[in-house]
Design a protein around this motif. Sequence first.
Motif, PDB file in Angstrom:
ATOM      1  N   ALA A   1      46.447  74.483  60.943  1.00 40.59           N
ATOM      2  CA  ALA A   1      46.504  73.528  59.831  1.00 40.59           C
ATOM      3  C   ALA A   1      45.499  73.893  58.742  1.00 40.59           C
ATOM      4  O   ALA A   1      45.799  73.795  57.542  1.00 40.59           O
ATOM      5  CB  ALA A   1      46.233  72.115  60.357  1.00 40.59           C
ATOM      6  N   LYS A   2      44.304  74.358  59.131  1.00 42.65           N
ATOM      7  CA  LYS A   2      43.315  74.778  58.136  1.00 42.65           C
ATOM      8  C   LYS A   2      43.799  76.006  57.368  1.00 42.65           C
ATOM      9  O   LYS A   2      43.627  76.106  56.146  1.00 42.65           O
ATOM     10  CB  LYS A   2      41.987  75.082  58.826  1.00 42.65           C
ATOM     11  CG  LYS A   2      41.264  73.856  59.366  1.00 42.65           C
ATOM     12  CD  LYS A   2      39.950  74.250  60.025  1.00 42.65           C
ATOM     13  CE  LYS A   2      39.200  73.037  60.568  1.00 42.65           C
ATOM     14  NZ  LYS A   2      37.935  73.423  61.243  1.00 42.65           N
ATOM     15  N   ASN A   3      44.427  76.955  58.076  1.00 48.30           N
ATOM     16  CA  ASN A   3      44.925  78.158  57.413  1.00 48.30           C
ATOM     17  C   ASN A   3      46.034  77.845  56.412  1.00 48.30           C
ATOM     18  O   ASN A   3      46.244  78.582  55.443  1.00 48.30           O
ATOM     19  CB  ASN A   3      45.437  79.156  58.456  1.00 48.30           C
ATOM     20  CG  ASN A   3      44.310  79.695  59.320  1.00 48.30           C
ATOM     21  OD1 ASN A   3      43.149  79.730  58.893  1.00 48.30           O
ATOM     22  ND2 ASN A   3      44.633  80.097  60.542  1.00 48.30           N
ATOM     23  N   LEU A   4      46.767  76.749  56.659  1.00 51.80           N
ATOM     24  CA  LEU A   4      47.833  76.349  55.749  1.00 51.80           C
ATOM     25  C   LEU A   4      47.329  75.486  54.603  1.00 51.80           C
ATOM     26  O   LEU A   4      48.131  74.994  53.801  1.00 51.80           O
ATOM     27  CB  LEU A   4      48.925  75.599  56.522  1.00 51.80           C
ATOM     28  CG  LEU A   4      49.721  76.448  57.527  1.00 51.80           C
ATOM     29  CD1 LEU A   4      50.659  75.570  58.340  1.00 51.80           C
ATOM     30  CD2 LEU A   4      50.497  77.531  56.796  1.00 51.80           C
ATOM     31  N   GLY A   5      46.021  75.283  54.538  1.00 50.27           N
ATOM     32  CA  GLY A   5      45.422  74.566  53.416  1.00 50.27           C
ATOM     33  C   GLY A   5      45.166  73.097  53.647  1.00 50.27           C
ATOM     34  O   GLY A   5      44.798  72.382  52.696  1.00 50.27           O
ATOM     35  N   ALA A   6      45.316  72.603  54.862  1.00 45.83           N
ATOM     36  CA  ALA A   6      45.069  71.188  55.131  1.00 45.83           C
ATOM     37  C   ALA A   6      43.576  70.910  55.156  1.00 45.83           C
ATOM     38  O   ALA A   6      42.791  71.682  55.713  1.00 45.83           O
ATOM     39  CB  ALA A   6      45.698  70.783  56.459  1.00 45.83           C
ATOM     40  N   GLY A   7      43.188  69.797  54.539  1.00 48.53           N
ATOM     41  CA  GLY A   7      41.790  69.394  54.539  1.00 48.53           C
ATOM     42  C   GLY A   7      41.426  68.622  55.796  1.00 48.53           C
ATOM     43  O   GLY A   7      42.268  68.358  56.670  1.00 48.53           O
ATOM     44  N   GLY A   8      40.158  68.252  55.888  1.00 52.73           N
ATOM     45  CA  GLY A   8      39.681  67.549  57.073  1.00 52.73           C
ATOM     46  C   GLY A   8      40.373  66.214  57.289  1.00 52.73           C
ATOM     47  O   GLY A   8      40.802  65.901  58.404  1.00 52.73           O
ATOM     48  N   TRP A   9      40.510  65.409  56.219  1.00 50.52           N
ATOM     49  CA  TRP A   9      41.135  64.099  56.359  1.00 50.52           C
ATOM     50  C   TRP A   9      42.624  64.225  56.662  1.00 50.52           C
ATOM     51  O   TRP A   9      43.188  63.424  57.412  1.00 50.52           O
ATOM     52  CB  TRP A   9      40.932  63.272  55.093  1.00 50.52           C
ATOM     53  CG  TRP A   9      39.585  62.643  55.026  1.00 50.52           C
ATOM     54  CD1 TRP A   9      38.546  63.002  54.221  1.00 50.52           C
ATOM     55  CD2 TRP A   9      39.115  61.546  55.829  1.00 50.52           C
ATOM     56  NE1 TRP A   9      37.457  62.215  54.462  1.00 50.52           N
ATOM     57  CE2 TRP A   9      37.770  61.303  55.433  1.00 50.52           C
ATOM     58  CE3 TRP A   9      39.678  60.763  56.817  1.00 50.52           C
ATOM     59  CZ2 TRP A   9      37.008  60.297  56.012  1.00 50.52           C
ATOM     60  CZ3 TRP A   9      38.924  59.751  57.389  1.00 50.52           C
ATOM     61  CH2 TRP A   9      37.600  59.531  56.990  1.00 50.52           C
ATOM     62  N   GLU A  10      43.279  65.228  56.074  1.00 50.25           N
ATOM     63  CA  GLU A  10      44.697  65.425  56.338  1.00 50.25           C
ATOM     64  C   GLU A  10      44.928  65.831  57.794  1.00 50.25           C
ATOM     65  O   GLU A  10      45.876  65.353  58.434  1.00 50.25           O
ATOM     66  CB  GLU A  10      45.262  66.494  55.395  1.00 50.25           C
ATOM     67  CG  GLU A  10      46.780  66.588  55.450  1.00 50.25           C
ATOM     68  CD  GLU A  10      47.329  67.551  54.420  1.00 50.25           C
ATOM     69  OE1 GLU A  10      48.562  67.629  54.290  1.00 50.25           O
ATOM     70  OE2 GLU A  10      46.516  68.217  53.730  1.00 50.25           O
ATOM     71  N   ILE A  11      44.054  66.681  58.307  1.00 48.00           N
ATOM     72  CA  ILE A  11      44.156  67.055  59.730  1.00 48.00           C
ATOM     73  C   ILE A  11      43.937  65.835  60.615  1.00 48.00           C
ATOM     74  O   ILE A  11      44.627  65.639  61.625  1.00 48.00           O
ATOM     75  CB  ILE A  11      43.137  68.161  60.059  1.00 48.00           C
ATOM     76  CG1 ILE A  11      43.502  69.452  59.317  1.00 48.00           C
ATOM     77  CG2 ILE A  11      43.065  68.411  61.561  1.00 48.00           C
ATOM     78  CD1 ILE A  11      42.486  70.553  59.476  1.00 48.00           C
ATOM     79  N   PHE A  12      42.987  65.008  60.213  1.00 51.50           N
ATOM     80  CA  PHE A  12      42.695  63.808  60.993  1.00 51.50           C
ATOM     81  C   PHE A  12      43.897  62.856  61.020  1.00 51.50           C
ATOM     82  O   PHE A  12      44.313  62.402  62.092  1.00 51.50           O
ATOM     83  CB  PHE A  12      41.473  63.095  60.416  1.00 51.50           C
ATOM     84  CG  PHE A  12      41.224  61.733  61.006  1.00 51.50           C
ATOM     85  CD1 PHE A  12      40.670  61.598  62.259  1.00 51.50           C
ATOM     86  CD2 PHE A  12      41.576  60.583  60.302  1.00 51.50           C
ATOM     87  CE1 PHE A  12      40.447  60.340  62.801  1.00 51.50           C
ATOM     88  CE2 PHE A  12      41.360  59.332  60.838  1.00 51.50           C
ATOM     89  CZ  PHE A  12      40.793  59.200  62.090  1.00 51.50           C
ATOM     90  N   TRP A  13      44.452  62.549  59.848  1.00 53.34           N
ATOM     91  CA  TRP A  13      45.516  61.558  59.758  1.00 53.34           C
ATOM     92  C   TRP A  13      46.854  62.063  60.302  1.00 53.34           C
ATOM     93  O   TRP A  13      47.635  61.289  60.839  1.00 53.34           O
ATOM     94  CB  TRP A  13      45.712  61.100  58.311  1.00 53.34           C
ATOM     95  CG  TRP A  13      44.644  60.175  57.831  1.00 53.34           C
ATOM     96  CD1 TRP A  13      43.671  60.447  56.901  1.00 53.34           C
ATOM     97  CD2 TRP A  13      44.420  58.833  58.257  1.00 53.34           C
ATOM     98  NE1 TRP A  13      42.861  59.350  56.726  1.00 53.34           N
ATOM     99  CE2 TRP A  13      43.295  58.347  57.550  1.00 53.34           C
ATOM    100  CE3 TRP A  13      45.057  57.989  59.165  1.00 53.34           C
ATOM    101  CZ2 TRP A  13      42.813  57.057  57.726  1.00 53.34           C
ATOM    102  CZ3 TRP A  13      44.578  56.712  59.338  1.00 53.34           C
ATOM    103  CH2 TRP A  13      43.457  56.247  58.623  1.00 53.34           C
ATOM    104  N   ARG A  14      47.121  63.357  60.174  1.00 56.72           N
ATOM    105  CA  ARG A  14      48.444  63.878  60.528  1.00 56.72           C
ATOM    106  C   ARG A  14      48.502  64.587  61.881  1.00 56.72           C
ATOM    107  O   ARG A  14      49.584  64.816  62.403  1.00 56.72           O
ATOM    108  CB  ARG A  14      48.930  64.826  59.423  1.00 56.72           C
ATOM    109  CG  ARG A  14      49.018  64.154  58.057  1.00 56.72           C
ATOM    110  CD  ARG A  14      49.636  65.075  57.026  1.00 56.72           C
ATOM    111  NE  ARG A  14      51.028  65.378  57.348  1.00 56.72           N
ATOM    112  CZ  ARG A  14      51.819  66.092  56.546  1.00 56.72           C
ATOM    113  NH1 ARG A  14      51.352  66.577  55.398  1.00 56.72           N
ATOM    114  NH2 ARG A  14      53.061  66.339  56.904  1.00 56.72           N
TER     115      ARG A  14
END
Length: 302
Positions: A204-217
């Motif tokens: 998810a980080k490699n695809l550009g997701a931020g910390g909050w987006e990783i948390f929520w999704r």
Amino acid sequence: MQATIEVREPQPALRSAKRLERRRMLLWLLPPVAWFSVFILVPYAMLFWYSLGHTEDMRFVPGLSLANFARVFTDEPYLGVILKSARIGLMTAILSAIVAWPLAFVIAFHTRSASVKFALYLLVIVPWWASYLVKAYAWKTILGTNGILNATLQGLGFTDEPVRLFLYNEFSVVLTLTYIFTPFAVLSIYAQLERIPTSLVEAAKNLGAGGWEIFWRIVLPISVPGIIAGGIITFSLAFGDFVAPVLVGGSDSVMISNIVINLLGVAFDWPMAAAIGLVIITLGLGLISLTGWLEEKTKVRL
């Protein structure tokens, strides 16, 4: 020329082996079935039998009446106390989840050292080694008029005399139960968070997701079954607790277990106590079925 198919009967040795295997299975099943029958089915049957009777001169009189079940929902204080117990149990479950989730998250994702993770895990479990009464009395000492909390408030000049709002009410009961039962929620949520592979977060980080987006999704949706499991455990334990209401709750925080104890030991109304017990068991089974359905619906396939 018509071909014929010859059906051969199983060899005697094969039939004997199958019979032997079935007997072995029955032999292995006999102890758990006997245990379940003696310690689950028979007590429930006796409970149901008592609930159909009534008492005369503090003696049990058998019967076939559902009057006790009707009294649970019509006579005071039974229904009101059941609802109060459910409210306290729900508040305890919510507060336990709020306290437990960050701690479980830190142990699962922000503790790299195995020894530190084991130490934190041990700190969660250690309170179980202490006596329930010791922990309850500790909160009574903290919240009392001469306790640490009042001494601190008076020392800082916020109050001139002890505050009596901290003890002998629902707040003190919920606080005590939350402290005692939160470890169950921590372990349930941690077990679910441990299932999240680190490769999923890294992808998810490699695809550009931020910390909050990783948390929520990712993190929060996957942890929902653990939250539900911890919630049902803490709710059930808090709903049926009877020590905390006596020590820190006072007369206005009586819960359904206290009513059942009084019916058994003071009023000797065993049929009414049995009816209340069966109603609570039925509600518990319904709640477990509902949470099982919710866990299945909210489960994220990894």
